[in-house]
Structure formats: C-alpha cells, structure tokens
Design a protein around this motif. Structure first.
Motif, PDB file in Angstrom:
ATOM      1  N   UNK A  49       5.043   0.341 -21.503  1.00 14.76           N
ATOM      2  CA  UNK A  49       4.767   1.420 -20.554  1.00 14.76           C
ATOM      3  C   UNK A  49       3.349   1.318 -20.013  1.00 14.76           C
ATOM      4  N   UNK A  50       2.397   1.044 -20.885  1.00 13.31           N
ATOM      5  CA  UNK A  50       1.012   0.932 -20.446  1.00 13.31           C
ATOM      6  C   UNK A  50       0.793  -0.289 -19.554  1.00 13.31           C
ATOM      7  N   UNK A  51       1.628  -1.298 -19.733  1.00 11.67           N
ATOM      8  CA  UNK A  51       1.467  -2.528 -18.957  1.00 11.67           C
ATOM      9  C   UNK A  51       2.200  -2.500 -17.624  1.00 11.67           C
ATOM     10  N   UNK A  52       3.285  -1.701 -17.541  1.00 14.76           N
ATOM     11  CA  UNK A  52       4.117  -1.732 -16.345  1.00 14.76           C
ATOM     12  C   UNK A  52       4.314  -0.374 -15.670  1.00 14.76           C
ATOM     13  N   UNK A  53       4.354   0.689 -16.440  1.00 12.87           N
ATOM     14  CA  UNK A  53       4.770   1.988 -15.923  1.00 12.87           C
ATOM     15  C   UNK A  53       3.558   2.836 -15.564  1.00 12.87           C
ATOM     16  N   UNK A  54       2.907   2.481 -14.478  1.00 13.49           N
ATOM     17  CA  UNK A  54       1.768   3.263 -13.991  1.00 13.49           C
ATOM     18  C   UNK A  54       1.670   3.062 -12.477  1.00 13.49           C
ATOM     19  N   UNK A  55       1.241   4.102 -11.753  1.00 15.24           N
ATOM     20  CA  UNK A  55       1.156   3.993 -10.283  1.00 15.24           C
ATOM     21  C   UNK A  55       0.007   3.106  -9.846  1.00 15.24           C
ATOM     22  N   UNK A  56       0.177   2.477  -8.713  1.00 18.36           N
ATOM     23  CA  UNK A  56      -0.850   1.638  -8.116  1.00 18.36           C
ATOM     24  C   UNK A  56      -1.218   2.200  -6.738  1.00 18.36           C
ATOM     25  N   UNK A  57      -2.223   1.614  -6.126  1.00 16.70           N
ATOM     26  CA  UNK A  57      -2.633   2.056  -4.792  1.00 16.70           C
ATOM     27  C   UNK A  57      -1.524   1.829  -3.771  1.00 16.70           C
ATOM     28  N   UNK A  58      -0.756   0.742  -3.951  1.00 18.49           N
ATOM     29  CA  UNK A  58       0.351   0.464  -3.032  1.00 18.49           C
ATOM     30  C   UNK A  58       1.460   1.506  -3.168  1.00 18.49           C
ATOM     31  N   UNK A  59       1.695   1.980  -4.394  1.00 18.67           N
ATOM     32  CA  UNK A  59       2.770   2.961  -4.604  1.00 18.67           C
ATOM     33  C   UNK A  59       2.443   4.311  -3.992  1.00 18.67           C
ATOM     34  N   UNK A  60       1.165   4.613  -3.787  1.00 21.41           N
ATOM     35  CA  UNK A  60       0.777   5.895  -3.194  1.00 21.41           C
ATOM     36  C   UNK A  60       1.291   6.049  -1.763  1.00 21.41           C
ATOM     37  N   UNK A  61       1.614   4.909  -1.124  1.00 22.70           N
ATOM     38  CA  UNK A  61       2.168   4.976   0.239  1.00 22.70           C
ATOM     39  C   UNK A  61       3.532   5.666   0.249  1.00 22.70           C
ATOM     40  N   UNK A  62       4.217   5.662  -0.905  1.00 23.15           N
ATOM     41  CA  UNK A  62       5.524   6.306  -1.016  1.00 23.15           C
ATOM     42  C   UNK A  62       5.420   7.778  -1.402  1.00 23.15           C
ATOM     43  N   UNK A  63       4.215   8.280  -1.638  1.00 21.28           N
ATOM     44  CA  UNK A  63       4.038   9.652  -2.095  1.00 21.28           C
ATOM     45  C   UNK A  63       4.613  10.692  -1.129  1.00 21.28           C
ATOM     46  N   UNK A  64       4.421  10.571   0.201  1.00 24.76           N
ATOM     47  CA  UNK A  64       5.029  11.567   1.110  1.00 24.76           C
ATOM     48  C   UNK A  64       6.543  11.653   0.981  1.00 24.76           C
TER      49      UNK A  64
END
Length: 261
Positions: A49-64
C-alpha cells in the motif's frame, strides 16, 4: 444471594467465551484458514500500500470528476434517508404500542420493519439489479429500503420510550388521534428521531460505496473502475475523498446532535 448471582453470571460468561472459542476453531478448520500466514501477510500488505496506493500529481487531474461522483453519492444517500424517514415515521406511529390504531396494523407495521431491516443493502442491490439494471435508481432504492427498515424500528422504540406518559395524558382528556400525534408524539420524539436520521445518513454514505460497486454508479463504481484498471494512484485519491467526506458529515451530524439533544 448476591454471591450466587455473581457466580451464575461468571459461569454464563465462561460458557459464552467457550462457545465462541469452539465456533472460531471449527470455522478455521472448515475454511482451512492459515492463521499464521494471515498475520504474516499484514506487513506485506502495508508495504504494498505504501509503495503503490497513494495519489500522485498526475492523479489530481481526475479530482474534479471524482468530486462529481462523490456529490452524486452524497445526494443519493441523503435523499434515500430523508424520504425513508418520512415513510418510517408513518409506519412507526402505526406500529408503536403507544400509538397503534389496532393490533392488526401494529403487527403489519412491525413485520414490514423486521423484513426490511434484516435484508442488507448489498442484497437489495443485487435483487434490484434485475429491475433497474446498473443505474443510480438501483443504488437509491437499495439505500431507501435498508434505511426504511432500520428507521422504522428505531422510531417505534423511540415513540414507546419517550412519549408514552404524555400520550396517555392526552388520551385521558379525550384528545383525538391526530391531536395526540401532533401535540405529543412529534414534539417529544423529534430530537431523537433527527439523531437517528443523521446516523442513518452517515451509514448510508459508507454503504453507498459498496452499493456503487454492485450497481455501477456513484463513487463506488469510480473506485472499482480505477482499481481494476491498475490505476492505484487515482483509486487511492478516491478513497481519500471518501474518508474526508465521511469525517465532514460525521462532524456536522455530531454538531447538530449537540444542538438538539
């Protein structure tokens, strides 16, 4: 006498623990569950989980898009709970021993409450899929039916506990049935009922995630979509938004409870 009662309670407690222990052992044997492997896998799961399951800057584009689905889930949960609460109040008045019209309507109301309360929302979702398919309507009705059963039971107990004496006083003066409801039942039970409704809203927001997985709607479907496509960073962002929304709703509901109770 008190020593005998204490000894009896102690024996009953030991017997209960023994039954639970035996049932646990039998379940482990039947399911072939490896207890040692289960505990040793926890550190590996945390590491993954600590290695894979965390948000990145690219994933924030999907926030809306995630927030749109989250809003849909919140609105469905609130709508299902509030509409169910109105119907549950009517059935609770008819089913309460304090305010029931007669034994027949009381038994029918309690029977419906027991039936709906003991069917889980996940089961409702699977049943309703045959009628409505994968849609928001399926999620709404699944939450509605689950809320209706729980709130009807909770409202019946609230009416019986809170308004019994005041109802008897009004009935003794010859007040009509509607007068008893409006002047006694509603004023004396409304704070506790609001508290139950707020609790149900919190519960439904949590359940809506699971319902969304089954019905293909809301935030649950969004999580399932990204998780199955191995976009763990976006899936983790979905989980974080769900947690934050639940904490905010709980804070608001606790504040309202303090104000009305």
């Amino acid at each position: 006498m008190s020593a005998d009662v204490f000894a009896k309670k102690r024996r009953n407690s030991l017997l209960l623990f023994l039954i639970v222990g035996v049932a646990t052992i039998v379940s482990i044997i039947i399911t072939e569950y490896n207890v040692a492997k289960g505990f040793t896998s926890v550190p590996k799961a945390v590491q993954w989980a600590l290695s894979n399951f965390y948000p990145t800057m690219d994933s924030l584009a999907k926030l809306p898009d995630i927030l749109v689905k989250l809003k849909e889930t919140l609105l469905i949960s609130i709508a299902a709970t509030t509409v169910a609460a109105v119907l549950a109040f009517i059935f609770a008045v008819l089913g309460s021993n304090t305010t029931k019209v007669n034994r027949f309507f009381g038994s029918i109301s309690r029977g419906i409450a027991i039936l709906f309360r003991n069917i889980d929302v996940s089961v409702w979702s699977m049943v309703l899929l045959f009628s409505f398919g994968q849609s928001s309507f399926t999620g709404y009705f699944a939450l509605f039916f689950g809320s209706f059963g729980f709130l009807t039971r909770a409202f019946i107990e609230t009416i019986d506990e809170v308004s019994g004496s005041s109802v008897e006083a009004l009935q003794a003066t010859g007040a009509t049935y509607l007068t008893v409801i409006s002047q006694s039942v509603i004023p004396s039970t409304i704070p506790q009922m609001i508290s139950w409704v707020l609790f149900m809203i919190e519960t439904n927001i949590r359940n809506a995630t699971l319902v969304g997985l089954l019905t293909g709607s809301g935030i649950g479907f969004t999580f399932n979509l990204y998780y199955k496509s191995l976009n763990y960073d976006i899936a983790s962002l979905v989980v974080i938004t769900i947690i934050i929304s639940i904490l905010c709703i709980e804070f608001i509901s606790n504040y309202v409870r303090r104000m009305i109770l």
